[in-house]
Write an enzyme that holds these catalytic residues in place. Sequence first.
Site, mmCIF file in Angstrom:
data_model
loop_
_atom_site.group_PDB
_atom_site.id
_atom_site.type_symbol
_atom_site.label_atom_id
_atom_site.label_comp_id
_atom_site.label_asym_id
_atom_site.label_seq_id
_atom_site.Cartn_x
_atom_site.Cartn_y
_atom_site.Cartn_z
ATOM 1 N N LYS A 123 -18.603 143.126 154.639
ATOM 2 C CA LYS A 123 -17.890 144.395 154.615
ATOM 3 C C LYS A 123 -16.397 144.156 154.803
ATOM 4 O O LYS A 123 -15.991 143.262 155.570
ATOM 5 C CB LYS A 123 -18.423 145.308 155.723
ATOM 6 C CG LYS A 123 -19.885 145.682 155.560
ATOM 7 C CD LYS A 123 -20.095 146.629 154.393
ATOM 8 C CE LYS A 123 -21.549 147.014 154.222
ATOM 9 N NZ LYS A 123 -21.743 148.023 153.156
ATOM 10 N N HIS A 158 -28.855 149.453 144.428
ATOM 11 C CA HIS A 158 -28.475 149.448 145.841
ATOM 12 C C HIS A 158 -29.705 149.139 146.697
ATOM 13 O O HIS A 158 -30.744 149.755 146.526
ATOM 14 C CB HIS A 158 -27.907 150.835 146.192
ATOM 15 C CG HIS A 158 -27.467 150.993 147.602
ATOM 16 N ND1 HIS A 158 -27.811 152.077 148.364
ATOM 17 C CD2 HIS A 158 -26.701 150.211 148.382
ATOM 18 C CE1 HIS A 158 -27.265 151.961 149.565
ATOM 19 N NE2 HIS A 158 -26.593 150.835 149.604
HETATM 20 MG MG MG Z 1 -22.436 149.318 149.596
#
Ligand code: MG
Length: 370
Positions: free
Chosen positions: A173, A303
Site C-alpha cells: 500500500k 479484485h
Molecule cells: Mg486495491
Amino acid sequence: MKIRSVVPFILHVPVTGSQIADSTHTITHWGVVGARIDTEDGLSGYGFTGTHAFLPGDHLVTRCIQTCYAPLLLGEDASDIQRLWLKLARDPALQWIGRAGITTLAHAAIDVALWDLKAKAAAVPLWKLLGGQVRDRVRAYNTDIGWLSIADDKLVEGARRAVAEGFSGIKIKVGSTVERDLRRLQAVRKAIGPDVTLAIDGNGKWDLPTCQRFCRAAEQYDVFWFEEPLWHDDVKGHAALARATSMPIALGEQLYTQDAFSEFFHQQAIHWVQPDVTRMAGLTEVLRVCETADSLRLPVAPHAGDMSQVHVHLSYAHPACKVLEYIPWIKDCFTEPAEVVDGFFRLPQQAGAGTTPTPEAWARFRRPAE
Ligand code: MG
C-alpha cells in the site's frame, strides 16, 4: 429451480492481526453480507458482497435484499440468470433510487447466489459452467503483507516470507507521504530482488500532482502496476497520469457498472482491469467487463480471489484474467476455501461457486440480519 425463499445474512470476520489500514480505511473486521436463495427442489445458493463490518450499513444491504429484491424473485426460475439480472437492475422503482451503491451491493449477493445454484444444479464447479478451464494455474499475488499499518521492518520481513512461501508477486500500500512510501518501496524491492512482481495500491488517496511526483521517483523500482492512484471516479485524472508515467494503471474495485469501466477504456486511463463481483451487480456484470477488456487486449486482475471465492472460478475460466489477489481473511469461512499452494490458487473441485459458508463460520461470525 423455482425460488422458494431469499434469506439475507451477515457474517463479521476478523482481519489478519487485530487491525489493518490502507491510505483511506482502518478496519478490524470484514463484512460478508449476503443472501441464501432456496429452491423448491431443495438446493441452496449463497452469494455475498463485502463491507467494512459496519452493522447499520450492512442492514441497509440486507433490507434491500429482503424488502426490494426478494419479492421480485419468489416463484421465479433461478436458472434464468440473465433475465433475472435485468429484472432487478432495470426495475423502474429501484433504478430510480440507485443504479449504484447499496442496491448494486445487494444485487451482487443475489446474482452470485443464482450462479452458485446453477452450478450446484449441474453438479459442477462454477468454472466448468463458465466454459471450462482455460489455463493450468492461476497465479496469486499477496497483498496481506503490505498494509500501511505495518512498520517498515515488518513490511520487509513479510515480503521476504511471502516470496519464501512461493508467491511470485506482492503488492504494498502507498498513499501516506511520498517520502515514506518511496522508502518502503525501495526497501521491499531490494529485499525481494528483481524477479518478483511488485505492485502498489494508493486506494484513491492522492491528487494528480502528488501521483506525478511519486511516479517520477518510483519508476526505477519496476512497479508492476499503480492501483487506484486517484479518486475512484476521476477518469480524466487517471488518463492524465497514464500519459505522464510509464507505470501501468490498475483500477476497478470501486466501480459499479460496465458503463463506468467503459469511460476508463475510452479515455485510455486503465491498463489492468480489476472488476469485483461483490461490488458490481454480480458475476453477470463482471463477465461483460471481462469480455470488453479482452476485446481491447487489456488484462484483467479481478479484485481479491478469496474475498469473493468466485474470482478463482472466473480466473480459471476466462482468457482475460491473468493474476489474482490473495487476502486470506474470510476464505476459511467456506466449505471449499480459495487456497493458494506454492503461489497459485488451487483449482476448485466442489459443485457451485465456492460461496457456501461452513456451519462453524455461521455459528461464530453471524450477526442479526435486521
Ligand atoms: Mg486495491
